[in-house]
Design a protein around this motif. Structure first.
Motif, PDB file in Angstrom:
ATOM      1  N   CYS A   1     162.161 -14.819 128.571  1.00  0.00           N
ATOM      2  CA  CYS A   1     162.451 -15.048 129.997  1.00  0.00           C
ATOM      3  C   CYS A   1     162.294 -13.797 130.848  1.00  0.00           C
ATOM      4  O   CYS A   1     162.704 -13.781 132.011  1.00  0.00           O
TER       5      CYS A   1
ATOM      6  N   GLU B  92     173.826 -28.477 125.627  1.00  0.00           N
ATOM      7  CA  GLU B  92     172.404 -28.627 125.947  1.00  0.00           C
ATOM      8  C   GLU B  92     172.094 -28.338 127.412  1.00  0.00           C
ATOM      9  O   GLU B  92     170.968 -28.541 127.868  1.00  0.00           O
TER      10      GLU B  92
ATOM     11  N   ASP C 198     171.696 -22.270 134.839  1.00  0.00           N
ATOM     12  CA  ASP C 198     171.641 -22.556 136.272  1.00  0.00           C
ATOM     13  C   ASP C 198     172.000 -21.272 137.018  1.00  0.00           C
ATOM     14  O   ASP C 198     173.164 -20.874 137.063  1.00  0.00           O
TER      15      ASP C 198
ATOM     16  N   GLU D  34     171.035 -26.457 130.709  1.00  0.00           N
ATOM     17  CA  GLU D  34     170.102 -25.375 131.019  1.00  0.00           C
ATOM     18  C   GLU D  34     170.813 -24.308 131.854  1.00  0.00           C
ATOM     19  O   GLU D  34     171.790 -24.590 132.557  1.00  0.00           O
TER      20      GLU D  34
ATOM     21  N   ARG E   9     167.426 -13.685 126.199  1.00  0.00           N
ATOM     22  CA  ARG E   9     166.224 -14.468 125.895  1.00  0.00           C
ATOM     23  C   ARG E   9     164.989 -13.641 126.276  1.00  0.00           C
ATOM     24  O   ARG E   9     164.574 -13.636 127.446  1.00  0.00           O
TER      25      ARG E   9
ATOM     26  N   GLU F 187     175.291 -22.795 123.028  1.00  0.00           N
ATOM     27  CA  GLU F 187     174.016 -23.357 123.446  1.00  0.00           C
ATOM     28  C   GLU F 187     173.267 -23.980 122.262  1.00  0.00           C
ATOM     29  O   GLU F 187     173.310 -23.461 121.141  1.00  0.00           O
TER      30      GLU F 187
ATOM     31  N   THR G 249     165.867 -15.947 135.705  1.00  0.00           N
ATOM     32  CA  THR G 249     165.376 -16.760 134.588  1.00  0.00           C
ATOM     33  C   THR G 249     166.383 -16.912 133.449  1.00  0.00           C
ATOM     34  O   THR G 249     166.106 -17.608 132.476  1.00  0.00           O
TER      35      THR G 249
END
Length: 309
Positions: free
Chosen positions: A116, A244, A248, A246, A113, A236, A93
């Motif tokens: 996540c 921007e 991966d 995400e 994060r 980020e 995640t």
């Protein structure tokens, strides 16, 4: 607010030590630790020993005791042998990852994060944290010893953090990765995080806590500090940057597998030394024990000092 690295991350006493005095203390540490081989010998570079001394205010006896604890932990836990495929499920995640940019001081950046979090296994979470730390360390430039943490609090609620995991995290980082943190940026932490911070802060040495900076997207001063630290075109968007993209996990897995090769190469000295599998001597050393007259104060000091700073 100072957010960049400094030559000395310790107190005035360290600043007063001449280079030759520091080297003498490093040499004293080596005598107390005793002979090592293989991976443990490689780990105990002068720079590494110096970090333990800094963490213990250059008290040789306390630093040696701390380093011996780490050596036993490394022998048993084998952090340098953890590979991507061992922890990939924890990484799916993007709850922790090493960014593909450094700050303006050359420090690797670990992005975290809390929202996540994807597993309930404390053992698995700590193993992944250790993997991330080992990965960040091997990606340090030669003139840099510390890293940056960027913690994204968007979408956070208290269910995303465990006090048990936080306590174990503090234990591992403070006891086994001293002097590795340059700055931790908590970005857009909500009000509901404040009670948790009050619980977590006592786990940290005051010097470490002073490196934790709260920054907010709507605060001009925070924006200025971020621009001083980073090339914002690479950062980020969650932290006010221009990237921007995400997370991966497939692309990240490719990077980490390449880094795993680098890690294996770094520790390959183990295979060239037949004595490398010998366990370090970790029995009580009279030179590391406090005398009767100061035993109580030594115990108090050991409990009070938390070196991940």
């Amino acid at each position: 607010m100072s957010t960049g690295p400094t030559k000395s991350m310790s107190n005035g006493f360290e600043n007063s030590l001449r280079p030759e005095e520091k080297q003498t203390k490093i040499d004293e540490m080596r005598k107390l630790i005793g002979p090592l081989s293989g991976k443990l010998a490689l780990y105990c570079s002068d720079a590494s020993i110096s970090r333990y001394l800094t963490a213990r205010s250059w008290n040789v006896k306390k630093a040696a005791k701390m380093l011996k604890t780490t050596l036993k932990w490394r022998f048993d836990y084998k952090p340098e042998e953890i590979r991507w495929d061992d922890v990939a499920i924890e990484a799916e995640t993007g709850k922790i990852y090493r960014s593909n940019y450094k700050d303006k001081y050359g420090r690797p950046v670990l992005v975290m994060r809390p929202r996540c979090q994807n597993t309930k296994s404390i053992k698995g979470q700590i193993k992944y944290l250790v993997y991330c730390m080992e990965n960040a360390v091997i990606n340090l430039p030669e003139d840099q010893e510390q890293m940056v943490w960027l913690i994204d609090f968007h979408g956070f609620n208290l269910s995303h953090i465990s006090v048990k995991v936080t306590k174990e995290t503090a234990h591992v980082l403070q006891d086994h990765y001293p002097e590795r943190l340059g700055i931790a940026i908590l970005y857009d932490a909500p009000k509901i995080f404040e009670p948790f911070w009050k619980i977590a802060k006592p786990f940290l040495d005051p010097k470490t806590a002073s490196k934790v900076k709260f920054m907010y997207s709507d605060d001009p001063n925070s924006k200025k500090i971020m621009e001083e630290l980073f090339d914002m075109s690479l950062v980020e968007s969650a932290f006010g940057g221009n990237d921007e993209a995400e997370f991966d996990v497939n692309k990240y897995a490719e990077r980490m597998r390449e880094d795993d090769k680098k890690l294996s190469s770094f520790w390959k000295i183990k295979d060239d030394n037949s004595a490398s599998s010998a366990q370090p001597t970790l029995t009580a050393d009279p030179s590391l024990e406090s005398t009767n007259s100061d035993s109580d104060s030594e115990v108090i000091d050991e409990k009070a000092e938390k070196p991940f700073s």
